[in-house]
Design a protein around this motif. Structure first.
Motif, short mmCIF file in Angstrom:
data_model
loop_
_atom_site.label_atom_id
_atom_site.label_comp_id
_atom_site.label_asym_id
_atom_site.label_seq_id
_atom_site.Cartn_x
_atom_site.Cartn_y
_atom_site.Cartn_z
N PRO A 60 0.83 -1.21 0.00
CA PRO A 60 0.00 0.00 0.00
C PRO A 60 0.86 1.26 0.00
O PRO A 60 1.97 1.26 0.53
N ARG A 61 0.39 2.33 -0.63
CA ARG A 61 1.07 3.62 -0.60
C ARG A 61 0.10 4.66 -0.07
O ARG A 61 -1.13 4.58 -0.30
N LEU A 62 0.62 5.64 0.63
CA LEU A 62 -0.21 6.70 1.20
C LEU A 62 -0.49 7.75 0.13
O LEU A 62 0.42 8.36 -0.42
N ARG A 63 -1.78 7.98 -0.14
CA ARG A 63 -2.18 9.04 -1.07
C ARG A 63 -2.51 10.32 -0.30
O ARG A 63 -1.99 11.39 -0.61
N HIS A 64 -3.37 10.20 0.69
CA HIS A 64 -3.80 11.37 1.46
C HIS A 64 -3.78 11.05 2.95
O HIS A 64 -4.08 9.93 3.36
N ALA A 65 -3.44 12.04 3.76
CA ALA A 65 -3.58 11.96 5.22
C ALA A 65 -3.55 13.39 5.74
O ALA A 65 -2.48 14.00 5.85
N TYR A 66 -4.72 13.96 6.03
CA TYR A 66 -4.76 15.37 6.42
C TYR A 66 -5.90 15.65 7.39
O TYR A 66 -6.84 14.84 7.53
N ILE A 67 -5.81 16.81 8.04
CA ILE A 67 -6.81 17.29 8.99
C ILE A 67 -7.25 18.68 8.55
O ILE A 67 -6.42 19.52 8.18
N ASN A 68 -8.57 18.94 8.60
CA ASN A 68 -9.13 20.27 8.36
C ASN A 68 -9.70 20.83 9.66
O ASN A 68 -10.41 20.12 10.39
N TYR A 69 -9.38 22.11 9.93
CA TYR A 69 -9.93 22.76 11.12
C TYR A 69 -9.94 24.27 10.92
O TYR A 69 -8.89 24.87 10.64
N ASN A 70 -11.12 24.86 11.03
CA ASN A 70 -11.28 26.32 10.95
C ASN A 70 -10.59 26.93 9.73
O ASN A 70 -9.88 27.94 9.83
N GLY A 71 -10.76 26.31 8.57
CA GLY A 71 -10.19 26.85 7.34
C GLY A 71 -8.78 26.38 7.04
O GLY A 71 -8.28 26.63 5.94
N PHE A 72 -8.13 25.72 7.98
CA PHE A 72 -6.77 25.23 7.77
C PHE A 72 -6.80 23.75 7.35
O PHE A 72 -7.54 22.94 7.92
N THR A 73 -5.96 23.41 6.39
CA THR A 73 -5.72 22.03 5.99
C THR A 73 -4.25 21.74 6.23
O THR A 73 -3.38 22.46 5.73
N VAL A 74 -3.97 20.70 7.03
CA VAL A 74 -2.60 20.35 7.39
C VAL A 74 -2.41 18.85 7.16
O VAL A 74 -3.20 18.04 7.63
N GLY A 75 -1.36 18.49 6.44
CA GLY A 75 -1.07 17.09 6.17
C GLY A 75 -0.76 16.89 4.70
O GLY A 75 -0.38 17.84 4.01
N GLN A 76 -0.91 15.68 4.23
CA GLN A 76 -0.61 15.36 2.83
C GLN A 76 -1.89 15.25 2.02
O GLN A 76 -2.80 14.49 2.37
N THR A 77 -1.96 16.00 0.92
CA THR A 77 -3.11 15.92 0.01
C THR A 77 -2.72 16.57 -1.31
O THR A 77 -1.55 16.84 -1.56
N TRP A 78 -3.71 16.82 -2.16
CA TRP A 78 -3.42 17.47 -3.43
C TRP A 78 -2.81 18.85 -3.22
O TRP A 78 -3.28 19.63 -2.39
N SER A 79 -1.79 19.16 -4.01
CA SER A 79 -1.23 20.50 -4.00
C SER A 79 -2.31 21.51 -4.36
O SER A 79 -3.27 21.21 -5.09
N THR A 80 -2.17 22.72 -3.86
CA THR A 80 -3.11 23.79 -4.15
C THR A 80 -3.08 24.15 -5.64
O THR A 80 -4.02 24.77 -6.15
#
Length: 353
Positions: A102-122
């Motif tokens: 398995p490979r990690l595609r996404h792992a992130y947290i959203n809170y009050n407008g902030f996204t922190v972790g691994q996901t699609w680039s902006t």
């Protein structure tokens, strides 16, 4: 991608005797794929930015490694998401077990407008990706990066600091050290959306170090979106230009080539048409060129998908990936630049969890 999720609501009892509702969801899909490719571009499970040319060959492969599994949670203003698949694993082989790590595609947290972790680039507008059997579609003309970042979203604006990572070669053609990647990449993006679809405008600013004692501020931009045509059909597009390097064409272009910052231009265009509620087709084209490497590559194709049930789809696709690179100033004059292409056919069966 329309994925039906299974939601489980769990009541957690706090020490204060107040309850906090936490909602968990499981999603993903199982995808079985059969692919045959023939031509001078060596066989791969999907076409990305690679431009290697070899002997003319034909290969068939069946695989389920694109299957995905994801999970998410929501607790008040906090949400989280994690996703894995099995693409690109070096563990598996076709001799016995066809095991894939398995490979990690996404792992992130959203809170009050902030996204922190691994996901699609902006820089990435996922709604601009065409529906294709080939994983990711015409990757050569797309912005396609997932990485760790810190992003703030306010109304239509997004501002992000993202993981710096130099992809390139020094003046002698040797891989550049990543020890100088000390300043995060900065991205700003503005989104427009409505019943007509959406368009995003994104700009990238970063510091690159072409040599040990040289720093250069570089820029790149992209416009991407999805526009409705009638009640169900749509046009999807991307146009990108600038010092985009690894953010564009999925490994096809260096950030720095022989000590020079590369400039790339390219994009994609796709039209999806619904014949009825259960039958749809997409025709697509992707292309990119670079100034210094003299890269010139294209990918085009057409497919048809049939929804057998609301969760099960059968699709077929034919396409062509071509390499028409030119001789650049850093290659010896006596080297013949190899050009060519490969045609492919693909059949997929996908069940959405």
């Amino acid at each position: 991608m329309n994925i039906k999720k299974i939601a489980i609501s769990v009541a957690l009892i706090c020490l204060s005797s107040s309850s906090i509702a936490v909602e968990y969801k499981i999603g993903g899909f199982i995808k079985a794929s059969g692919r045959i490719a023939s031509g001078e571009v060596p066989f791969d499970h999907y076409y990305f930015g690679s431009g290697n040319i070899g002997e003319d060959s034909t290969k068939t492969q069946f695989s389920a490694q694109e299957s995905r599994l994801n999970g998410s949670f929501k607790e008040g203003d906090i949400t989280g998401f994690v996703e894995i698949d099995f693409v690109g694993s070096s563990q598996g082989n076709g001799n016995v077990s066809n095991s894939y790590s398995p490979r990690l595609r996404h792992a992130y947290i959203n809170y009050n407008g902030f996204t922190v972790g691994q996901t699609w680039s902006t820089m990435v507008n996922t709604s601009a990706f065409p529906e294709t059997a080939n994983l990711g579609g015409p990757l050569i003309g797309e912005n396609m990066v997932r990485q760790s970042l810190v992003r703030y979203t306010y109304e239509n604006w997004q501002f992000a600091l993202e993981n710096p990572n130099t992809f390139g070669t020094d003046i002698n053609g040797k891989s550049l050290s990543k020890d100088e990647d000390s300043i995060p990449d900065a991205i700003a993006r503005y989104n427009l959306q409505g019943d007509w679809g959406n368009i995003s405008f994104a700009g990238l600013v970063r510091q690159l170090s072409p040599s040990e004692n040289e720093d250069e501020v570089t820029f790149g931009g992209s416009v991407a979106g999805k526009i409705a045509v009638g009640s169900k059909n749509d046009v999807r597009f991307t146009f990108s230009h600038g010092n985009l390097g690894r953010y564009f064409s999925t490994g096809g272009v260096f950030d720095i080539y022989y000590g020079e910052v590369e400039t790339t231009t390219g994009g994609t265009i796709a039209y999806r048409h619904f014949f009825n509620e259960d039958l749809r087709s997409t025709i697509f084209y992707g292309h990119s060129v670079s100034d210094i490497q003299k890269m010139d590559r294209s990918h085009y194709g057409i497919n048809i998908f049939k929804s057998i049930t609301p969760k099960l789809s059968l699709g077929s696709e034919i396409g062509y990936y071509s390499v028409d690179d030119k001789l650049n100033q850093y290659l010896p004059a006596d080297i013949q630049v190899a050009n060519g292409g490969s045609v492919y056919g693909q059949l997929v069966l996908q069940y959405n969890i």
